[in-house]
Design a protein around this motif. Structure first.
Motif, PDB file in Angstrom:
ATOM      1  N   ASP A  51       0.870  -1.173   0.000  1.00 31.82           N
ATOM      2  CA  ASP A  51       0.000   0.000   0.000  1.00 31.82           C
ATOM      3  C   ASP A  51       0.910   1.228   0.000  1.00 31.82           C
ATOM      4  OD1 ASP A  51      -1.639   2.098   0.530  1.00 31.82           O
ATOM      5  OD2 ASP A  51      -2.170   1.462   2.564  1.00 31.82           O
ATOM      6  N   ASN A  59      -5.002  15.910  10.296  1.00 38.89           N
ATOM      7  CA  ASN A  59      -6.438  15.713  10.343  1.00 38.89           C
ATOM      8  C   ASN A  59      -7.071  16.833  11.167  1.00 38.89           C
ATOM      9  OD1 ASN A  59      -9.055  14.885  10.871  1.00 38.89           O
ATOM     10  ND2 ASN A  59      -8.470  12.709  10.901  1.00 38.89           N
ATOM     11  N   ASN A  87     -10.046  17.278  11.875  1.00 31.95           N
ATOM     12  CA  ASN A  87     -11.115  16.728  12.697  1.00 31.95           C
ATOM     13  C   ASN A  87     -10.662  16.358  14.109  1.00 31.95           C
ATOM     14  OD1 ASN A  87     -13.740  16.462  12.297  1.00 31.95           O
ATOM     15  ND2 ASN A  87     -13.674  14.355  11.562  1.00 31.95           N
ATOM     16  N   THR A  88      -9.466  15.760  14.164  1.00 34.06           N
ATOM     17  CA  THR A  88      -8.989  15.258  15.447  1.00 34.06           C
ATOM     18  C   THR A  88      -7.882  16.130  16.013  1.00 34.06           C
ATOM     19  OG1 THR A  88      -7.400  13.868  14.296  1.00 34.06           O
ATOM     20  CG2 THR A  88      -9.504  12.859  14.872  1.00 34.06           C
ATOM     21  N   LYS A 132      -1.298  -4.528  12.317  1.00 34.26           N
ATOM     22  CA  LYS A 132      -1.527  -3.553  11.251  1.00 34.26           C
ATOM     23  C   LYS A 132      -1.231  -4.197   9.889  1.00 34.26           C
ATOM     24  CE  LYS A 132      -2.629   0.497  10.019  1.00 34.26           C
ATOM     25  NZ  LYS A 132      -3.900   1.081  10.445  1.00 34.26           N
ATOM     26  N   ILE A 189      -4.092  -6.184   8.609  1.00 35.23           N
ATOM     27  CA  ILE A 189      -5.157  -5.371   8.017  1.00 35.23           C
ATOM     28  C   ILE A 189      -4.727  -4.844   6.647  1.00 35.23           C
ATOM     29  CG2 ILE A 189      -6.493  -3.245   8.255  1.00 35.23           C
ATOM     30  CD1 ILE A 189      -6.289  -3.666  11.298  1.00 35.23           C
ATOM     31  N   GLU A 226     -13.128  -4.615   0.390  1.00 36.31           N
ATOM     32  CA  GLU A 226     -12.437  -5.575   1.245  1.00 36.31           C
ATOM     33  C   GLU A 226     -13.358  -6.032   2.368  1.00 36.31           C
ATOM     34  OE1 GLU A 226      -8.418  -4.338   1.748  1.00 36.31           O
ATOM     35  OE2 GLU A 226      -8.090  -5.709   3.410  1.00 36.31           O
ATOM     36  N   LYS A 270     -12.914  -0.460  15.191  1.00 33.65           N
ATOM     37  CA  LYS A 270     -12.414   0.898  15.000  1.00 33.65           C
ATOM     38  C   LYS A 270     -11.033   0.857  14.340  1.00 33.65           C
ATOM     39  CE  LYS A 270     -11.316   5.168  17.339  1.00 33.65           C
ATOM     40  NZ  LYS A 270     -10.937   5.768  18.601  1.00 33.65           N
ATOM     41  N   THR A 271     -10.160   0.008  14.882  1.00 31.87           N
ATOM     42  CA  THR A 271      -8.810  -0.114  14.334  1.00 31.87           C
ATOM     43  C   THR A 271      -8.854  -0.583  12.877  1.00 31.87           C
ATOM     44  OG1 THR A 271      -8.239  -0.894  16.527  1.00 31.87           O
ATOM     45  CG2 THR A 271      -6.544  -1.051  14.851  1.00 31.87           C
ATOM     46  N   VAL A 272      -9.662  -1.628  12.647  1.00 34.50           N
ATOM     47  CA  VAL A 272      -9.721  -2.197  11.301  1.00 34.50           C
ATOM     48  C   VAL A 272     -10.272  -1.164  10.318  1.00 34.50           C
ATOM     49  CG1 VAL A 272     -10.852  -3.945   9.876  1.00 34.50           C
ATOM     50  CG2 VAL A 272      -9.940  -4.574  12.108  1.00 34.50           C
ATOM     51  N   ALA A 315     -10.281   2.097  10.558  1.00 34.09           N
ATOM     52  CA  ALA A 315      -9.302   3.161  10.329  1.00 34.09           C
ATOM     53  C   ALA A 315      -8.280   2.705   9.289  1.00 34.09           C
ATOM     54  CB  ALA A 315      -8.614   3.526  11.639  1.00 34.09           C
ATOM     55  N   GLY A 316      -7.837   1.463   9.418  1.00 33.02           N
ATOM     56  CA  GLY A 316      -6.868   0.911   8.471  1.00 33.02           C
ATOM     57  C   GLY A 316      -7.438   0.858   7.068  1.00 33.02           C
ATOM     58  N   ASP A 356      -7.770   4.317   5.488  1.00 31.52           N
ATOM     59  CA  ASP A 356      -6.470   4.805   5.024  1.00 31.52           C
ATOM     60  C   ASP A 356      -6.100   4.179   3.689  1.00 31.52           C
ATOM     61  OD1 ASP A 356      -5.683   6.594   6.926  1.00 31.52           O
ATOM     62  OD2 ASP A 356      -4.917   5.061   8.291  1.00 31.52           O
ATOM     63  N   LYS A 357      -6.291   2.863   3.666  1.00 27.29           N
ATOM     64  CA  LYS A 357      -5.799   2.097   2.531  1.00 27.29           C
ATOM     65  C   LYS A 357      -6.593   2.393   1.260  1.00 27.29           C
ATOM     66  CE  LYS A 357      -5.220  -2.794   1.574  1.00 27.29           C
ATOM     67  NZ  LYS A 357      -5.529  -4.111   2.154  1.00 27.29           N
ATOM     68  N   LYS A 373      -8.530   5.095   0.587  1.00 31.56           N
ATOM     69  CA  LYS A 373      -8.985   6.479   0.559  1.00 31.56           C
ATOM     70  C   LYS A 373      -9.359   6.894  -0.870  1.00 31.56           C
ATOM     71  CE  LYS A 373      -6.334   8.995   3.236  1.00 31.56           C
ATOM     72  NZ  LYS A 373      -5.094   9.756   3.447  1.00 31.56           N
ATOM     73  N   GLU A 383     -15.854   8.917  11.920  1.00 26.75           N
ATOM     74  CA  GLU A 383     -15.945  10.280  12.436  1.00 26.75           C
ATOM     75  C   GLU A 383     -14.554  10.907  12.550  1.00 26.75           C
ATOM     76  OE1 GLU A 383     -18.248  10.657  15.948  1.00 26.75           O
ATOM     77  OE2 GLU A 383     -17.861  12.808  16.128  1.00 26.75           O
ATOM     78  N   GLU A 384     -13.605  10.118  13.075  1.00 30.15           N
ATOM     79  CA  GLU A 384     -12.255  10.657  13.229  1.00 30.15           C
ATOM     80  C   GLU A 384     -11.608  10.971  11.890  1.00 30.15           C
ATOM     81  OE1 GLU A 384      -9.819   8.336  15.873  1.00 30.15           O
ATOM     82  OE2 GLU A 384     -11.272   8.683  17.491  1.00 30.15           O
ATOM     83  N   ALA A 385     -11.979  10.187  10.883  1.00 32.22           N
ATOM     84  CA  ALA A 385     -11.407  10.441   9.556  1.00 32.22           C
ATOM     85  C   ALA A 385     -12.123  11.620   8.883  1.00 32.22           C
ATOM     86  CB  ALA A 385     -11.522   9.177   8.699  1.00 32.22           C
ATOM     87  N   GLY A 386     -13.119  12.191   9.561  1.00 38.56           N
ATOM     88  CA  GLY A 386     -13.833  13.340   9.014  1.00 38.56           C
ATOM     89  C   GLY A 386     -14.809  12.970   7.919  1.00 38.56           C
ATOM     90  N   LEU A 387     -15.282  11.717   7.932  1.00 40.97           N
ATOM     91  CA  LEU A 387     -16.151  11.249   6.854  1.00 40.97           C
ATOM     92  C   LEU A 387     -17.575  11.022   7.325  1.00 40.97           C
ATOM     93  CD1 LEU A 387     -13.649   8.691   5.260  1.00 40.97           C
ATOM     94  CD2 LEU A 387     -14.297  10.919   4.340  1.00 40.97           C
TER      95      LEU A 387
END
Lengths: 511, 358, 327
Positions: free
Chosen positions: B41, B50, B52-53, B305, B308, C199, C211-213, C215-216, C219-220, C222, C245-249
């Motif tokens: 990737d 960001n 937002n955060t 990570k 994922i 995916e 949440k973790t997944v 977010a990943g 990112d991947k 986008k 929400e954290e990603a602003g979406l």
């Protein structure tokens, strides 16, 4: 002895470790039917030589010939296949298997349904009988017999695998006199069957009793091969440490007794101090500047009394006065706070903290007294470590080495340094010279005398009566977990006096 | 020839020490995983701001965010393992502390009080472990295994079996910030975790605590004979482990402001043990390395990570995890090092022999 | 404060159940009232909103219908413990067994024993997978909402909202569970061809992992403009919402979840989620009726599907305001 061909010839053996030559061109010949001792101080290369012969280390130069055939050992298995068996200081048997199973391990008698355990145990009994160990039950678990007996079983096992060479590395260091005689009886049997025995021991008496031939090493070099009966002791010792016999004789003199003045007060005065199953209630006074020897056989209570004085075991009866004040010493921490220190006889299990450095091992007791969150300032720590390592001549002089990598004698010196760093008023030394070489032994003995000279009270516990007599001002004689006599150690007292005292006392049996 | 030799000798020890250090291999593994992810990737290393955060955003940042909880439990576990013990209850303690925090918030407690009390809950559980191990002399494995089972149950009792959600509780911002916020663009929980690791490190190395913990782990009886009180030390390490697990529990639950009584902290005791072992502390006790464990903890987060990022099928993820850990452990094994040294020595001998014949 | 009372009540009821079960050990054969049939309930135990609501409801309903219900929960999804409980019920010769299994396979032997002992078995919520016809015949009926139907509803929502196609993700439950398979099957059957799932990843039913997944994944992918996330349960959906929400979406990515817990409905009202499909846990009454009918000699349908609803923000608000949600 028989002048036939040697079984093993090691020639020009050289082994190098990064930065040092552990062995430099050493020769060794082992003849069948002989007991051969490797002699030398710690660090002379005895262990390295044995490890070369057993295939633990690979040799960098030289040759090993077994029964005329040149050998290259790439591992312990190769050496075993060539007929070389080893019994180590720490017995390497399976303590949870039976005696018979241990003797026959890998050579069990097989029947149509796998191993025939009945026959295996019968076979084991045969071997044990041969070795004069007929009184052992092959079905009993190995850990039901003493360490000494386990060693003998290990030797019997060596016979099962039909060894040509039997290596005994310090087998006697943890044995008492009777057990040593049992061991020697078996060694003679094995020797007479034509096996070559390679023997290592720090006890000169034993060397002269059992061996036929000696090879002397010093600093990794071959000094000489001699017949035992043609070599006087002082000559042997001077070859080992490279000093003349005259220089040595000075260490051996008996110290003059320091009489206790009428107005002196004891540092420690205990009345009726005792613990069930450990030692019966005992009275004892120890004065400043005095060396008190504890003499007695293994199990007489000499170690137990030392441990009670230190609080390593909790006393159950009696009173404990320290400089006239009543105290209760129930654990080592309290003892050290009251400036009483105890150096254990069991260096490996209760003494050194193997994976810590020499420096940490010296500082740890002082640190424990001061408390976890009051670290000793670096400058002070450096000074302490430096001072005691120099005073006690710890080798190598590197405080950052792990203590487990030091020789026994130097580990002992570090332990003494640890206790001295706490500035004890009373220092109890339990077998401080056991299993260490002559040079270090003399240094430690001298240190004991110096400490008493400086005003410390010292309790000296040893199984070697000779050094107890030589160093002590007063001698407490113990037997069957009781104190039976207190001897003022003047010129009239000798080893025989103590032995007679123990032999003539029957009070323990009546009780 | 001689000059060549001395040069080689001078260069070798440093390289050798580097190669035999567990730390080096953990860092290498970390870099390799990052490289693999970047190949897969291309945006993996990208960082963006960001709005937002109020912090940096990107795959690496979420990885660091996740690593915070591993850092906490791995640090506690390191101390426990150093005394030749083990703490299997950290995952459950996380759940209990998290459940307590969420439940306190929902029941209207002040957020700071809720944080404090839930940390206290973790500390108390750790103290119970410590008391059982040190005073009663129970086996650490059994003691903490029981606490692991009991802790899960306790978490369920606290929330009455619900997955308590404190997401809508007003005034819970400080806790939410702890897990999701940023300090100078870097995830706050990671910063907090690193500060705590450093504090524990300083406490261990600037006082005699570290040496005494190691001493007890190497030889408990010999330590007692030097005047150390092993019981006190054992009690201490389990208590610290419980407290740090509670912090990890807050990180895990505050991240979503919701406790999952079954899933929160599930299997994390295993991750903690792995991080400690990867970091070079022996399960037999003795010498420990907090920095090693810290890198181990980040490495664990990085492996997750990677799973994922590579989109590894969910059925295959445990296997992937295992393979990566095994590879790292093999690289660290002393046998492998002596093997490569042996190969080099043989090669050198051969070339020497050639030189002699020529 | 209310919650603490609830906690205490739970402990008390747990203790009561334990003593109840203990009584059942020794004396349910003779001690039980003859007029009250004994039912063994092999349960999962409290693991979250759905399960707790479901099992409480079942217990209440059976009590109301005049049964003696022995509740036997397992721990941490341990199937072994469930099998033990099941076999014990067979040995005790209960009148019927209600089985809420943690896993769909591995029940053949136990079911055969039940068949031999002529004890009828009712599976609830999760269906079991049996290959042996004799074992299968022990099961009288399966009662529960349909997972496939729920998956279809999720797909329909995406189809409707993105008639021109869209990209998105699926958050799955742990691999190998029948729920996961069924919800996926329902989705696959109903989804339009122009919708691309970029995916699918497992987030283990966990909010925190989701949440973790998510977010990943955000990112991947986008650049591919993801527009929907189908989370196979509420817990994961709530986690995904926070990552979004954290990603602003927030608002740009529609999140669909299944289960219909209170927290999810609240999130729906708040706009964090877009669509929630209920997986109705309240079917104690239907189950009790089915068991009663069978024991009275009436015929019972082999598959009783429990109706569930779907919620959008408006209907969620209504339901919450009504305050009738049991979970």
């Amino acid at each position: 002895m028989t002048q036939n061909e040697p079984i093993v010839v090691m020639k020009g053996i050289t082994i190098e470790f990064p930065g040092v030559k552990a062995l430099d061109g050493v020769d060794l010949r082992l003849y069948p039917g002989e007991v051969h001792a490797l002699m030398g101080e710690n660090g002379a290369g005895k262990s390295t030589m044995i490890k070369a012969l057993t295939g633990v280390y690979k040799i960098d130069a030289g040759s090993i010939t077994v029964e005329g055939k040149p050998q290259t050992f790439n591992g312990t298995g190769d050496a075993q296949n060539a007929g070389i068996a080893t019994v180590y200081q720490e017995v390497n048997l399976c303590t949870n298997l039976s005696i018979g199973e241990n003797v026959m391990l890998g050579h069990e008698v097989r029947g149509p349904l796998g191993i025939n355990w009945k026959k295996t145990h019968q076979e084991a009994r045969k071997y044990l009988d041969q070795m004069g160990l007929g009184h052992l039950d092959p079905h009993a678990p190995l850990n039901s017999i003493s360490i000494a007996m386990q060693q003998l079983v290990a030797i019997a096992r060596a016979m099962v695998i039909d060894a040509k060479v039997l290596i005994l590395d310090e087998p006697t260091s943890s044995l008492d006199a009777n057990e040593v005689q049992d061991l020697f009886a078996i060694m003679r049997k094995v020797r007479d069957s034509g096996v070559a025995i390679l023997f290592v021991s720090h006890f000169l008496d034993q060397i002269y009793e059992i061996t036929d031939r000696l090879t002397i090493l010093r600093n990794g070099q071959f000094i000489k091969e001699v017949m035992t009966k043609d070599t006087p002791r002082n000559e042997l010792i001077s070859m080992m440490i490279g000093k003349s016999a005259e220089e040595l004789s000075q260490i051996g003199a008996k110290k003059e007794r320091r009489a206790i003045g009428a107005d002196e007060k004891p540092i420690v005065s205990v009345k009726g101090l005792g613990r069930k199953g450990s030692i019966q209630p005992t009275d004892l006074d120890i004065y400043a500047g005095e060396v008190v020897g504890f003499a007695g056989l293994l199990g007489s209570g000499r170690t137990e009394l030392g441990r009670l004085l230190y609080g390593a075991d909790k006393p159950e009866t009696g009173t404990y006065k320290l400089n006239g004040n009543q105290v209760s010493i129930n654990d080592p921490h309290t003892a050290l706070k009251h400036r009483i220190a105890y150096s254990t006889e069991n260096r490996r299990d209760e003494g050194i903290i193997g994976d810590l450095t020499v420096r940490e091992n010296i500082l740890i007791a002082l640190q424990a007294i001061r408390g976890m969150f009051k670290p000793i300032p670096k400058k002070e720590a450096d000074e302490i470590v430096d001072k005691y390592m120099k005073e006690l001549n710890v080798r190598p002089a590197d405080p950052n080495k792990l203590i487990k990598n030091l020789s026994g004698g130097n580990q002992q010196k570090v332990l003494i340094a640890r206790w001295l760093a706490t500035h004890p008023e009373l220092l109890i030394l339990d077998e401080p010279t056991r299993g260490i070489d002559i040079g270090a032994k003399a240094e430690i003995q001298q240190a004991v005398l110096d400490l008493a000279e400086q005003g410390m009270g010292v309790v000296f516990i040893s199984s070697e009566l000779e050094e107890v007599v030589r160093l002590s001002d007063n001698i407490e004689v113990l037997k069957d977990r009781r104190k039976i006599a207190e001897l003022e150690n003047d010129a009239t007292v000798s080893q025989e006096t103590i032995v007679d005292t123990i032999a003539s006392n029957n009070a323990g049996k009546e009780a | 020839m001689a000059g060549h030799n001395t040069k080689k000798d001078a260069g070798n020890p440093i390289l050798k020490r580097l190669l035999s250090s567990n730390l080096t291999w953990s860092v290498v593994a970390l870099i390799v995983l990052i490289v693999i992810c970047t190949i897969f990737d291309h945006g993996f290393l990208s960082l963006s701001w960001n709005e937002n955060t109020g912090g940096l955003a990107g795959p690496l940042i979420t990885m660091l965010q996740e690593s915070a909880r591993y850092l906490m439990i791995a640090t506690g576990m390191t101390l426990v393992i150093s005394t030749s013990g083990i703490d299997l209850s950290v995952g459950s303690v996380m759940a209990v502390a998290g459940a307590a925090a969420m439940q306190f918030l929902v029941s209207g407690l002040n957020v700071w009080l809720a944080i404090l009390l839930s940390l206290l809950v973790g500390l108390v559980l750790g103290c119970i472990n410590g008391a059982l191990v040190s005073m009663l002399g129970l086996q650490p494995f059994i003691t903490t295994l029981i606490m692991m089972l009991a802790g899960r149950g306790l978490a369920k009792v606290i929330t009455a079996g619900q997955n308590t959600d404190a997401g809508s509780v007003a005034g819970s911002e400080p806790l939410r910030w702890m897990a999701n916020g940023f300090i100078l663009g870097i995830p706050a929980n990671f910063v907090i975790a690193i500060i705590i690791v450093c504090l524990v490190g300083l406490l261990c190395r600037k006082t005699a605590m570290g040496m005494m913990i190691e001493s007890v782990g190497i030889n408990q009886e010999a330590s007692r004979m030097t005047g150390i009180k092993p019981k006190k030390i054992l009690f201490l390490v389990y208590a610290v482990s419980g407290l740090l697990a509670a912090i990890a529990g807050l990180f895990a639950t505050a991240s979503v402001m919701r406790v999952d009584v079954v899933k929160t902290g599930q299997d994390l005791e295993m991750y903690a043990i792995l991080a400690v072992v990867i970091g070079g502390t022996s399960l037999l006790g003795g010498k420990f390395s907090l920095s090693g464990s810290a890198i181990g903890a980040v490495l664990i987060a990085m492996i997750r990570k990677t799973i994922i990022t590579l989109g590894i099928d969910s059925a295959a993820t445990p296997a992937f995890f295992a393979v990566v850990v095994i590879v790292i452990c093999v690289m660290q094994a002393p046998k492998i090092h002596s093997l490569s040294a042996e190969i080099k020595r043989k090669r050198a001998l051969k070339s020497e022999a050639k030189a002699v014949t020529a | 404060m209310k919650n603490w009372k609830r906690a205490i009540a739970l402990v008390a009821s747990g203790a009561a159940l334990l003593s109840f079960a203990a009584c059942g050990n020794g004396g349910n054969a003779e001690g039980g009232d003859d007029s009250k049939p004994t039912i063994g309930f092999v349960a999962v135990g409290p693991e979250g909103g759905f399960r707790t609501a479901n099992e409480n409801d079942l217990q209440d309903a059976f009590k109301k219908a005049g049964f003696d219900l022995i509740y036997s929960p397992t721990q941490n999804n341990d199937q072994q413990k469930q099998i033990q409980a099941f076999n014990k019920f067979v040995n005790d010769e209960v009148d019927a067994i209600v089985l809420s299994s943690t896993e769909d396979s591995g029940w053949d032997e136990s079911l055969k024993k039940a068949k031999e002992a002529e004890i009828p078995v009712f599976t609830v919520d999760r269906d079991v997978d049996v290959t042996d016809p004799e074992a299968a015949s022990a099961i009288v009926s399966h009662i529960g909402p349909s997972n496939e139907w729920a998956g279809e509803q999720a797909a329909d929502f995406v189809n409707e909202n993105f008639p021109d196609g869209a990209n998105g993700f699926i958050l799955e439950g742990p691999a190998g569970l029948s729920v996961v398979k069924d919800r996926q099957t329902g989705w696959d059957n109903a989804i339009n061809d122009n919708v691309t799932v970029l995916e699918s990843q497992s987030a283990n039913w966990s909010t925190d992992e989701a949440k973790t997944v998510t977010a990943g994944l955000l990112d991947k992918h986008k650049s591919e403009n993801p527009q929907f996330i189908f989370a196979q349960n509420d817990e994961m959906g709530l986690g995904a919402a926070q990552a979004v929400e954290e990603a602003g979406l927030k608002g740009q990515v529609k999140i669909i979840t299944i289960d219909g817990t209170e927290a999810a409905l609240q999130a729906l009202v708040d706009g964090d989620l877009s669509f929630v499909i209920e997986y109705n846990p309240i079917f104690g009454e239907q189950t009790a009726t089915a068991v009663k009918d069978y024991l009275d000699g009436k015929t019972v349908e082999s598959d009783i599907v429990i109706d569930s609803q779907t919620f959008d923000a408006a209907s969620a608000k209504e339901a919450l305001d009504a305050g009738t949600r049991a979970y």
